[in-house]
Design an enzyme around this catalytic site. Structure first.
Site, PDB file in Angstrom:
ATOM      1  N   GLU A  29       0.882  -1.169   0.000  1.00  0.00           N
ATOM      2  CA  GLU A  29       0.000   0.000   0.000  1.00  0.00           C
ATOM      3  C   GLU A  29       0.915   1.212   0.000  1.00  0.00           C
ATOM      4  O   GLU A  29       1.680   1.411   0.937  1.00  0.00           O
ATOM      5  CB  GLU A  29      -0.922  -0.025   1.220  1.00  0.00           C
ATOM      6  CG  GLU A  29      -2.119   0.902   1.099  1.00  0.00           C
ATOM      7  CD  GLU A  29      -1.781   2.347   1.405  1.00  0.00           C
ATOM      8  OE1 GLU A  29      -1.589   3.122   0.423  1.00  0.00           O
ATOM      9  OE2 GLU A  29      -1.682   2.708   2.563  1.00  0.00           O
ATOM     10  N   CYS A  66      -2.684   8.251   4.092  1.00  0.00           N
ATOM     11  CA  CYS A  66      -2.623   8.035   2.647  1.00  0.00           C
ATOM     12  C   CYS A  66      -3.971   8.303   2.002  1.00  0.00           C
ATOM     13  O   CYS A  66      -4.060   8.508   0.790  1.00  0.00           O
ATOM     14  CB  CYS A  66      -2.134   6.624   2.340  1.00  0.00           C
ATOM     15  SG  CYS A  66      -2.983   5.349   3.256  1.00  0.00           S
TER      16      CYS A  66
END
Length: 515
Positions: free
Chosen positions: A286, A320
């Protein structure tokens, strides 16, 4: 009987009793600051002279803990330990491994404020963000335990006469977990618990910014009954042991959350087959985002402003999933900008270890300097509409910052800043809004604020992100409700906290018997 999954409730800090209990937990944790923490290899605690020094981002003079640093030799010891532990850990049933996660969740739940207090001090998290982080960690333990029980049943197959076919899952072998600092308990918990409940031993290299809270998870799993060698704690300098962990011929998988630069490096290195390696490594990555909230011309403008502000400035934009791009229809652009500025003016900034504030510090000097540089870039690319203040005299504080009239291809519209900075741009119609939303190399989260069902239906398929939200902000995914993972350079779309996640750490096997 295992009850159906339900996410851990959040603490209401408007309740005076909850506030007082949390203040007690903060004082308790402050009394434990400055301790030395060891490596843990095969259950043995190993102290080294070379240390990672974790400090409070809100008070640079306050040392949270001194954590021993692993060398390549320690990595080899840990891998040997993991391989040995694998021989027995893989024989535990899915239910037995899940029960261990449930016990760990119960331990954390009983000490919830304590873990959140460590997050306040180790990561600089405001109280509600720390509470959410701890709750998410509990959710990962509970959810992955239930998922493993289901996967342990295998999958049905068809049989012909005098034939029986079985489809089941088995663990792969030892792997490496490299989590980030921004969700220093939740993501550590999820990225460790998933491969472990699937039957794989883990070498955990936590972020050098937040190693203390990671060690607390190691203690919890040990207390819950995890056998020696199944989880090996090896914090260290990424420059010294990072590549070595990834390249190791016994590393079956690398579970990584972090920057695009590091993630792509891992992906490339893991593809190379080392001498003596007898399998292909898996990479679960990720790698961040550049996330957009679209505001349509017929949207609820109050909702739009609230979604932008909270998605952009929650935990100082160090997510994020944070909104760093607001793409607004030209007819409502000025109104949404004005409402967003008014909401932002109400946000409080300070040291969360001393007071309950909306925004705390950013994590370290490097991030502070990077974000400060982007603010200067933004002044050249657009107009500073609000904020821009910085102060690193005591901690790493950056005030919420809004830029307006920024071009879609500007650097602050394209590059991940990972701080409390959001850029506003206007668009003529929904086609242009979608075009701008999709014009980055990332594809993690996004949101559309609109009352136009046709536009929402288009966005469902044309807004190219892994997590898309309608009429809400683009952060705060919940385990089991909004599995998390993105497209493009945001990573491998692992969908953490979802029904497919554990299969990244399992091999499917078929046994066919004729009788």
């Amino acid at each position: 009987m295992v009850l159906p999954f339900k996410h851990e409730p959040f603490t209401d800090f408007k309740d005076e009793r909850n506030r007082q209990e949390f203040e007690v937990a903060l004082e308790q944790v402050k009394g434990e600051l400055g301790k030395d923490y060891p490596l843990v290899i095969n259950g043995e605690k190993i102290f080294t002279d070379d240390k990672l020094i974790s400090i409070n981002p809100g008070n640079k003079e306050q040392v949270i803990g001194k954590v021993s640093k692993a060398t390549k030799g320690h990595v080899d010891q840990a891998m040997d330990s993991a391989n040995h532990a694998f021989k027995t850990w893989k024989t535990w049933t899915a239910e037995e491994r899940a029960d261990l996660l449930f016990r760990a969740a119960a331990i954390v739940r009983r000490r919830k404020h304590e873990f959140s207090a460590w997050l306040v001090l180790d990561a600089g998290k405001p109280w509600d963000q720390a509470d959410g982080d701890t709750a998410e960690g509990i959710d990962f333990l509970e959810y992955y335990g239930r998922q493993m029980i289901e996967l342990g049943k295998g999958k049905p197959l068809a049989d012909r006469p005098n034939e029986h076919n079985a489809y089941f899952y088995q663990p792969m072998g030892p792997g490496v977990v490299i989590p980030p600092w921004n969700f220093a308990f939740a993501i550590v918990c999820g990225t460790v618990a998933a491969p472990i409940v699937a039957g794989n031993p883990v070498l955990l290299k936590p972020s050098e910014n937040t190693p203390v809270i990671a060690y607390k998870l190691v203690e919890v799993l040990e207390e819950a009954g995890l056998p020696k060698g199944v989880l090996n704690f090896i914090p260290g300098d990424p420059a010294e042991i990072g590549d070595y962990l990834v390249d190791h011929k016994e590393t079956h998988f690398i579970n990584f959350t972090g920057s695009r630069q590091t993630g792509t490096r891992i992906y490339e290195r893991a593809a190379k087959v080392q001498d003596g390696q007898q399998f292909l490594k898996r990479v679960i990555a990720e790698m961040g985002g550049k996330d957009t909230i679209i505001v349509d011309k017929d949207a609820d403008l109050e909702l739009a402003a609230d979604a932008i502000v909270n998605s952009a400035f929650g935990f100082s934009g160090q997510k994020c999933s944070a909104c760093s791009r607001a793409v607004i229809h030209q007819d409502v652009y000025d109104a949404v900008l004005e409402k967003s500025i008014e909401l932002t003016k109400k946000l409080t900034v300070g040291n969360p270890s001393e007071e309950n504030v909306y925004m705390g510090p950013v994590v370290n000097q490097k991030q502070f300097d990077k974000i400060k540089d982007y603010i200067e870039i933004g002044k050249a690319e657009g107009e500073l509409a609000y904020g821009g203040g910085t102060d690193d005299s005591q901690g790493f504080f950056i005030h919420p910052t809004i830029f307006k009239d920024v071009g879609p291809k500007a650097r602050i519209m394209q590059e991940e800043i990972f701080g409390p900075v959001v850029a506003f741009t206007r668009a003529a119609d929904f086609d242009e809004m979608l075009e701008i939303a999709n014009n980055t190399e990332y594809g993690l989260t996004g949101a559309v604020i609109s009352n136009n069902r046709e536009h929402l239906n288009r966005a469902r398929y044309e807004f190219h992100v892994g997590n898309l939200y309608f009429n809400r902000g683009c952060t705060a995914a919940i385990v089991g409700y909004q599995p998390f993972g993105g497209f493009k350079m945001s990573g491998t779309d692992s969908k953490a906290g979802g029904p497919d996640y554990l299969q990244h750490f399992l091999e499917a096997k078929i046994v066919s018997e004729t009788f």
